[in-house]
Write an enzyme that holds these catalytic residues in place. Structure first.
Site, PDB file in Angstrom:
ATOM      1  N   THR A   1       0.827  -1.208   0.000  1.00 18.44           N
ATOM      2  CA  THR A   1       0.000   0.000   0.000  1.00 18.44           C
ATOM      3  C   THR A   1       0.860   1.256   0.000  1.00 18.44           C
ATOM      4  OG1 THR A   1      -1.453   1.300   1.437  1.00 18.44           O
ATOM      5  CG2 THR A   1      -0.140  -0.364   2.521  1.00 18.44           C
ATOM      6  N   ASP A   2       0.302   2.341  -0.549  1.00 18.63           N
ATOM      7  CA  ASP A   2       1.016   3.627  -0.507  1.00 18.63           C
ATOM      8  C   ASP A   2       1.119   4.165   0.921  1.00 18.63           C
ATOM      9  OD1 ASP A   2      -1.650   4.357  -0.113  1.00 18.63           O
ATOM     10  OD2 ASP A   2      -1.684   5.889  -1.678  1.00 18.63           O
ATOM     11  N   GLU A   3       0.344   3.560   1.853  1.00 12.88           N
ATOM     12  CA  GLU A   3       0.359   4.066   3.229  1.00 12.88           C
ATOM     13  C   GLU A   3       1.711   3.840   3.907  1.00 12.88           C
ATOM     14  OE1 GLU A   3      -3.225   3.543   5.531  1.00 12.88           O
ATOM     15  OE2 GLU A   3      -4.424   3.266   3.724  1.00 12.88           O
TER      16      GLU A   3
ATOM     17  N   TYR B   1      -1.605  -0.361  11.122  1.00 10.50           N
ATOM     18  CA  TYR B   1      -1.826  -1.026   9.826  1.00 10.50           C
ATOM     19  C   TYR B   1      -0.654  -0.763   8.881  1.00 10.50           C
ATOM     20  CZ  TYR B   1      -3.344  -1.444   4.961  1.00 10.50           C
ATOM     21  OH  TYR B   1      -3.400  -1.746   3.624  1.00 10.50           O
TER      22      TYR B   1
ATOM     23  N   LYS C   1       2.265  -3.332   7.288  1.00 17.59           N
ATOM     24  CA  LYS C   1       2.476  -3.535   5.848  1.00 17.59           C
ATOM     25  C   LYS C   1       3.924  -3.178   5.474  1.00 17.59           C
ATOM     26  CE  LYS C   1      -0.211  -4.517   3.095  1.00 17.59           C
ATOM     27  NZ  LYS C   1      -0.638  -5.862   2.587  1.00 17.59           N
TER      28      LYS C   1
END
Ligand code: NAD
Ligand code: TYD
Length: 342
Positions: free
Chosen positions: A125-127, A153, A157
């Site tokens: 994810t870009d997060e 979260y 990741k």
């Protein structure tokens, strides 16, 4: 070719299963999913009888179960979607995110090392890049942007991504990673912004916007993400990270207003509530690498995709109604009952 697709009973994984069975008629897809609250077997009903499809209920952290599946199926490719995916839940209970997102990833890669694989692909994810300030619209995440996470979260990741790259360097495992922006489309679990707002609006219930609603996300229609993963798995370079996103930046508040307009509901349903802890301000992807190397571009514009998505929720109440009448009610009360109007 045999593909293990983990998390294929969830939102993006199920769309990927459909994409693969349609675009690669010779592919055999083995979906491995634990069926947590977010996994839904009814989503996979249309493909359950397809001879090229097999569903196996298993936890990606269960080493014995995963090794047995590898022995039986001898996969050529593994695409790992399985994860705990909701930021708000990670703030309430980080432990399960560390277990599935980190230990589960390591277990899948250990199986790949033991039995051999053409490619292990990690859906990230870009997060993992943290957030960008709202007053610097010139800034975007590239693959070189430092990892700088905000939530349990995104930290879980990012940890998984680091492990994937370490398995490549240390053991020579053939890996790729995609870091995608926010997805939307059919089968999106109704705890996430877009389906939650559509379903609440349909019931004339309050539309709970966190804080000022000016947070920006870079939205990608789920089918565009599936096409990108397909390309990376087959044509991406070993050990490389590819950002996936399409310059579709939208403020949360503007999305909620679009949903009201499309459904003919009044904006007076919008309620500003207590902000998410550590709430990331803006995500924005620079997709130059995947465009230049693999020729990928998003095909669905947000204005079209959101209409298609709303239409899908209107036409598929039999998919989401059972979800929101179960334990979702307790979840909603726990997460939103205590959020004050601001
Ligand atoms: P989702 O929550 O809808 O689905 C997750 C699926 O994984 C469910 O079917 C669940 O049952 C399964 N699962 C969870 N724990 C498991 C375990 N221990 N073993 C086996 N299966 C398990 O998630 P999603 O939105 O489809 O996201 C899929 C992947 O894409 C995730 O890795 C997520 O981090 C990533 N991602 C999501 C987005 C987004 O906007 N939704 C954006 C970028 C990346
Ligand atoms: P979400 O769909 O949870 O995705 P992510 O946090 O992974 O980006 O949330 C998208 C944005 O919408 C995020 O800025 C938080 C906000 N949001 C609300 O304002 N209200 C809500 O009820 C939810 C679920 C999200």
């Amino acid at each position: 070719m045999n593909y293990i697709v983990t998390g294929g009973a969830g939102f993006i994984g199920s769309n990927f299963v459909f994409h693969m069975l349609k675009e690669h008629p010779d592919a055999r897809i083995i979906c491995v999913d634990k069926l947590t609250y977010a996994g839904n077997l009814s989503t996979l009903k249309p493909v359950m009888d397809n001879p090229n499809f097999r569903f196996i209920r298993a936890d990606i952290c269960d080493r014995d179960a995963i090794y047995k599946i590898f022995e039986e199926e001898k996969p050529d490719y593994v695409v790992n979607f399985a994860a705990e995916s909701h930021v708000d839940r990670s703030i309430e209970n980080p432990g399960v995110f560390l277990q599935t997102n980190i230990i589960g990833t390591a277990t899948m890669m250990d199986a790949c090392r033991k039995y051999g694989i053409k490619r292990y692909h990690q859906v990230s994810t870009d997060e993992v890049y943290g957030d960008l300030p709202l007053d610097r619209p010139d800034l975007f995440f590239t693959e070189e942007t430092p990892i700088h996470t905000s939530s349990p979260y995104s930290s879980s990741k990012a940890s998984a991504d680091l492990l994937v790259l370490a398995y490549h360097r240390t053991y020579g495992l053939p890996v790729t990673i995609s870091r995608c922006s926010n997805n939307y489309g059919p089968y999106h679990f109704p705890e996430k912004l877009i389906p939650l707002m559509i379903i609440n609006a349909l019931h004339d219930e309050p539309l709970p916007v966190y804080g000022d609603g000016l947070n920006v996300r870079d939205w990608l229609y789920v089918e565009d993400h599936c096409r990108a993963i397909d390309l990376i798995v087959h044509r991406g370079r070993d050990g490389e990270v590819y950002n996936v996103g399409g310059h579709n930046e939208m403020k949360n508040i503007d999305i909620v207003k679009m949903i009201c307009k499309e459904l003919g509901k009044p904006e007076s349903l919008i309620t500003h509530v207590t902000d998410r802890k550590g709430h990331d301000r803006r995500y924005a992807i620079d997709p130059t690498k995947i465009h230049n190397e693999l020729g990928w571009l998003p095909e669905t514009k947000f204005a079209d995709g959101i209409k298609k998505t709303i239409r899908w929720y209107l036409d598929n109440e039999d998919w989401w109604q059972p979800i929101i009448s179960g334990e979702y009610q307790d979840y909603y009360e726990k997460m939103y009952g205590s959020r004050e109007e601001v």
